[in-house]
Design a protein around this motif. Structure first.
Motif, PDB file in Angstrom:
ATOM      1  N   ARG A 110      -3.211   5.537 -29.985  1.00 30.40           N
ATOM      2  CA  ARG A 110      -5.264   4.272 -30.193  1.00 30.40           C
ATOM      3  C   ARG A 110      -5.673   4.902 -28.727  1.00 30.40           C
ATOM      4  O   ARG A 110      -6.708   5.505 -28.884  1.00 30.40           O
ATOM      5  CB  ARG A 110      -4.111   3.300 -29.524  1.00 30.40           C
ATOM      6  CG  ARG A 110      -5.630   2.771 -29.076  1.00 30.40           C
ATOM      7  CD  ARG A 110      -5.373   0.278 -29.369  1.00 30.40           C
ATOM      8  NE  ARG A 110      -4.896   0.220 -27.654  1.00 30.40           N
ATOM      9  CZ  ARG A 110      -4.321  -0.694 -27.924  1.00 30.40           C
ATOM     10  NH1 ARG A 110      -3.032  -0.752 -28.809  1.00 30.40           N
ATOM     11  NH2 ARG A 110      -3.663  -0.367 -26.866  1.00 30.40           N
ATOM     12  N   HIS A 111      -5.140   5.605 -27.674  1.00 33.27           N
ATOM     13  CA  HIS A 111      -5.986   6.271 -26.428  1.00 33.27           C
ATOM     14  C   HIS A 111      -6.269   7.463 -26.532  1.00 33.27           C
ATOM     15  O   HIS A 111      -7.242   7.956 -26.249  1.00 33.27           O
ATOM     16  CB  HIS A 111      -5.320   5.872 -25.968  1.00 33.27           C
ATOM     17  CG  HIS A 111      -5.332   4.783 -24.460  1.00 33.27           C
ATOM     18  ND1 HIS A 111      -5.673   4.150 -23.689  1.00 33.27           N
ATOM     19  CD2 HIS A 111      -3.933   3.737 -24.694  1.00 33.27           C
ATOM     20  CE1 HIS A 111      -5.694   2.805 -23.094  1.00 33.27           C
ATOM     21  NE2 HIS A 111      -4.691   2.415 -23.989  1.00 33.27           N
ATOM     22  N   LEU A 112      -5.349   8.594 -27.548  1.00 33.77           N
ATOM     23  CA  LEU A 112      -5.373   9.854 -28.695  1.00 33.77           C
ATOM     24  C   LEU A 112      -7.084  10.026 -29.263  1.00 33.77           C
ATOM     25  O   LEU A 112      -7.539  10.513 -28.629  1.00 33.77           O
ATOM     26  CB  LEU A 112      -4.128  10.440 -28.810  1.00 33.77           C
ATOM     27  CG  LEU A 112      -3.323  10.804 -27.907  1.00 33.77           C
ATOM     28  CD1 LEU A 112      -2.213  11.017 -28.010  1.00 33.77           C
ATOM     29  CD2 LEU A 112      -3.910  11.838 -26.877  1.00 33.77           C
ATOM     30  N   ALA A 113      -7.025   8.632 -29.642  1.00 31.53           N
ATOM     31  CA  ALA A 113      -7.917   8.265 -31.292  1.00 31.53           C
ATOM     32  C   ALA A 113      -9.058   8.897 -29.710  1.00 31.53           C
ATOM     33  O   ALA A 113     -10.137   8.931 -30.348  1.00 31.53           O
ATOM     34  CB  ALA A 113      -7.725   7.462 -32.264  1.00 31.53           C
ATOM     35  N   GLU A 114      -9.474   7.254 -28.786  1.00 32.82           N
ATOM     36  CA  GLU A 114     -10.282   6.180 -28.140  1.00 32.82           C
ATOM     37  C   GLU A 114     -10.942   8.450 -27.739  1.00 32.82           C
ATOM     38  O   GLU A 114     -12.444   8.051 -27.434  1.00 32.82           O
ATOM     39  CB  GLU A 114     -10.223   5.812 -27.254  1.00 32.82           C
ATOM     40  CG  GLU A 114      -9.774   4.357 -27.894  1.00 32.82           C
ATOM     41  CD  GLU A 114      -9.218   3.045 -26.958  1.00 32.82           C
ATOM     42  OE1 GLU A 114      -9.734   3.415 -25.525  1.00 32.82           O
ATOM     43  OE2 GLU A 114      -8.616   2.349 -27.158  1.00 32.82           O
TER      44      GLU A 114
END
Length: 76
Positions: free
Chosen positions: A59-63
């Motif tokens: 999720r953080h990589l995508a953000e």
């Protein structure tokens, strides 16, 4: 989807395992030096921890990828 790549960082100040999602370096796993008890061969512990936090990491990589695309698309 797929294995998570990460940068392993041994820090003398580290007391345990820590994951950081860095904008340029990606996933950084910080662990104590190999001389500290239990940290000479940390691979299985790291893999288990990454697997347990995989949704959060992705999720953080995508953000961050979304933010990079938004910045790149901004007119100068």
């Amino acid at each position: 989807g797929g294995p998570l790549g990460y940068l392993l960082r041994r820090s003398p100040r580290s007391r345990g395992l820590r994951i950081t999602v860095h904008p340029e370096r990606g996933v950084v796993v910080s662990i104590p030096p190999s001389g500290r008890r239990g940290w000479a061969q940390p691979e299985s512990r790291i893999e288990a921890f990454l697997a347990s936090r995989e949704a959060w990491i992705r999720r953080h990589l995508a953000e961050q990828a979304h933010r990079r695309r938004a910045l790149a698309a901004r007119p100068p």
